[in-house]
Design a protein around this motif. Structure first.
Motif, PDB file in Angstrom:
ATOM      1  N   ASN A  53       6.623   4.935 -17.146  1.00  0.00           N
ATOM      2  CA  ASN A  53       6.570   6.183 -16.487  1.00  0.00           C
ATOM      3  C   ASN A  53       5.116   6.202 -15.386  1.00  0.00           C
ATOM      4  OD1 ASN A  53       8.191   7.721 -18.079  1.00  0.00           O
ATOM      5  ND2 ASN A  53       6.828   8.186 -19.669  1.00  0.00           N
ATOM      6  N   THR A  54       3.965   5.335 -15.843  1.00  0.00           N
ATOM      7  CA  THR A  54       2.935   4.989 -14.938  1.00  0.00           C
ATOM      8  C   THR A  54       3.844   4.235 -13.568  1.00  0.00           C
ATOM      9  OG1 THR A  54       1.570   4.698 -16.612  1.00  0.00           O
ATOM     10  CG2 THR A  54       0.820   4.000 -14.391  1.00  0.00           C
ATOM     11  N   LEU A  55       4.522   3.324 -13.996  1.00  0.00           N
ATOM     12  CA  LEU A  55       5.280   2.796 -12.528  1.00  0.00           C
ATOM     13  C   LEU A  55       5.994   3.679 -11.850  1.00  0.00           C
ATOM     14  CD1 LEU A  55       6.067  -0.657 -14.327  1.00  0.00           C
ATOM     15  CD2 LEU A  55       4.195  -0.257 -12.551  1.00  0.00           C
ATOM     16  N   LYS A  56       6.700   4.460 -12.529  1.00  0.00           N
ATOM     17  CA  LYS A  56       7.599   5.251 -11.863  1.00  0.00           C
ATOM     18  C   LYS A  56       6.646   6.284 -10.902  1.00  0.00           C
ATOM     19  CE  LYS A  56      11.491   6.097 -14.814  1.00  0.00           C
ATOM     20  NZ  LYS A  56      12.126   6.809 -15.931  1.00  0.00           N
ATOM     21  N   GLN A  57       5.571   6.727 -11.468  1.00  0.00           N
ATOM     22  CA  GLN A  57       4.772   7.483 -10.722  1.00  0.00           C
ATOM     23  C   GLN A  57       4.170   6.723  -9.700  1.00  0.00           C
ATOM     24  OE1 GLN A  57       1.801   9.085 -13.510  1.00  0.00           O
ATOM     25  NE2 GLN A  57       3.078  10.389 -14.392  1.00  0.00           N
ATOM     26  N   VAL A  58       3.768   5.619  -9.502  1.00  0.00           N
ATOM     27  CA  VAL A  58       3.238   4.894  -8.764  1.00  0.00           C
ATOM     28  C   VAL A  58       4.115   4.501  -7.627  1.00  0.00           C
ATOM     29  CG1 VAL A  58       2.367   2.422  -7.947  1.00  0.00           C
ATOM     30  CG2 VAL A  58       1.421   3.703 -10.237  1.00  0.00           C
ATOM     31  N   LEU A  59       5.467   4.276  -7.845  1.00  0.00           N
ATOM     32  CA  LEU A  59       6.753   4.155  -6.988  1.00  0.00           C
ATOM     33  C   LEU A  59       6.892   5.488  -6.153  1.00  0.00           C
ATOM     34  CD1 LEU A  59       8.691   2.404  -5.780  1.00  0.00           C
ATOM     35  CD2 LEU A  59      10.379   3.212  -7.928  1.00  0.00           C
ATOM     36  N   LEU A  60       7.038   6.693  -6.973  1.00  0.00           N
ATOM     37  CA  LEU A  60       7.029   7.847  -6.118  1.00  0.00           C
ATOM     38  C   LEU A  60       5.928   8.018  -5.097  1.00  0.00           C
ATOM     39  CD1 LEU A  60       8.161  10.125  -9.091  1.00  0.00           C
ATOM     40  CD2 LEU A  60       9.530   9.552  -6.907  1.00  0.00           C
ATOM     41  N   SER A  61       4.566   7.588  -5.466  1.00  0.00           N
ATOM     42  CA  SER A  61       3.570   7.918  -4.637  1.00  0.00           C
ATOM     43  C   SER A  61       3.651   6.922  -3.573  1.00  0.00           C
ATOM     44  CB  SER A  61       2.274   7.438  -5.315  1.00  0.00           C
ATOM     45  OG  SER A  61       1.206   7.360  -4.429  1.00  0.00           O
ATOM     46  N   LYS A  62       3.912   5.466  -3.475  1.00  0.00           N
ATOM     47  CA  LYS A  62       4.500   4.761  -2.366  1.00  0.00           C
ATOM     48  C   LYS A  62       5.495   5.080  -1.691  1.00  0.00           C
ATOM     49  CE  LYS A  62       1.193   1.650  -3.529  1.00  0.00           C
ATOM     50  NZ  LYS A  62      -0.099   1.557  -2.744  1.00  0.00           N
ATOM     51  N   GLU A  63       6.617   5.724  -2.302  1.00  0.00           N
ATOM     52  CA  GLU A  63       7.659   6.085  -1.465  1.00  0.00           C
ATOM     53  C   GLU A  63       7.249   7.276  -0.495  1.00  0.00           C
ATOM     54  OE1 GLU A  63      10.804   6.813  -4.329  1.00  0.00           O
ATOM     55  OE2 GLU A  63      11.577   4.928  -4.198  1.00  0.00           O
ATOM     56  N   LYS A  64       6.424   8.204  -0.956  1.00  0.00           N
ATOM     57  CA  LYS A  64       5.900   9.251  -0.364  1.00  0.00           C
ATOM     58  C   LYS A  64       5.096   8.747   1.148  1.00  0.00           C
ATOM     59  CE  LYS A  64       3.255  13.777  -0.574  1.00  0.00           C
ATOM     60  NZ  LYS A  64       2.746  14.401  -1.407  1.00  0.00           N
ATOM     61  N   GLN A  65       4.115   7.903   0.704  1.00  0.00           N
ATOM     62  CA  GLN A  65       3.337   7.160   1.480  1.00  0.00           C
ATOM     63  C   GLN A  65       4.314   6.578   2.700  1.00  0.00           C
ATOM     64  OE1 GLN A  65       0.575   4.179   0.084  1.00  0.00           O
ATOM     65  NE2 GLN A  65      -0.440   4.041   2.088  1.00  0.00           N
ATOM     66  N   HIS A  66       5.201   5.818   2.397  1.00  0.00           N
ATOM     67  CA  HIS A  66       6.158   5.163   2.964  1.00  0.00           C
ATOM     68  C   HIS A  66       6.840   6.452   4.105  1.00  0.00           C
ATOM     69  CE1 HIS A  66      10.290   3.339   4.297  1.00  0.00           C
ATOM     70  NE2 HIS A  66       9.507   2.232   4.560  1.00  0.00           N
ATOM     71  N   ALA A  67       7.123   7.123   3.772  1.00  0.00           N
ATOM     72  CA  ALA A  67       8.123   8.183   4.218  1.00  0.00           C
ATOM     73  C   ALA A  67       7.175   8.790   5.366  1.00  0.00           C
ATOM     74  CB  ALA A  67       8.560   9.326   3.363  1.00  0.00           C
TER      75      ALA A  67
END
Length: 191
Positions: A53-67
């Motif tokens: 779950n932590t990794l999923k949250q980090v991935l979502l944050s990184k994808e948002k930053q990427h966009a």
């Protein structure tokens, strides 16, 4: 072995309560687990789920930053699609299969061109042979005689000529306008 299939599986009887109790006691892993081991595995499973779950949250944050960064640079999804297509096209063209296919099609095209050229030459040769044949010369003479006769009857000169000249004169004769009687165009019309 066949007897076992016929008597064992095909002639099965409904389960009895004793069979159900026996089946529930069978552990498929054939390992006996203590309560402590079970708790330890359960804790490890819980910890792993939390990490996921932590990794999923980090991935979502990184994808948002990427966009957001792509948006600041003005890179649109259409640009990305175009770049992906261009890269894919380049990769495909540099592939061995594409090169072999391209070479094969090129060779096939050259062979087809050569075959069509040979066919055209053969047809031209056959037409030339046909023009030199006795039956074609006989036909040519008949056409020349017919045209001469028509010219003589119409009032032209019966000079004859080659087949091409006769056809040319016949074509010119049909393309000329024939005189018409325009009785209706005269100013005085009888009543």
């Amino acid at each position: 072995m066949c007897e076992y299939f016929h008597t064992g599986f095909l002639d099965s009887e409904p389960l009895r309560e004793a069979d159900e109790d026996l089946a529930s006691e069978v552990n498929l892993n054939n390992t006996v687990m203590t309560e402590e081991e079970r708790e330890e595995i359960q804790q490890e499973l819980t910890k792993l789920e939390e990490e996921i779950n932590t990794l999923k949250q980090v991935l979502l944050s990184k994808e948002k930053q990427h966009a957001e960064l792509r948006q600041k640079l003005g890179i649109t999804p259409l640009d990305e699609l175009r770049n992906n297509f261009s890269k894919g096209w380049h990769d495909m063209q540099s592939s061995t299969a594409y090169k072999k296919t391209s070479e094969t099609l090129s060779t096939a095209g050259q062979k087809t061109t050569a075959a069509i050229s040979t066919l055209g030459n053969a047809i031209t040769r056959k037409i030339g042979d046909m023009r030199n044949s006795q039956s074609f010369k006989s036909f040519e003479e008949k056409v020349e005689n017919t045209v001469s006769t028509i010219k003589t009857k119409v009032g032209g000169t019966g000079t004859g000529g080659s087949f091409e000249e006769v056809l040319s004169s016949a074509a010119n004769a049909t393309s000329q306008d024939t005189p018409t009687n325009n009785l209706m165009d005269s100013p005085e019309q009888p009543c």
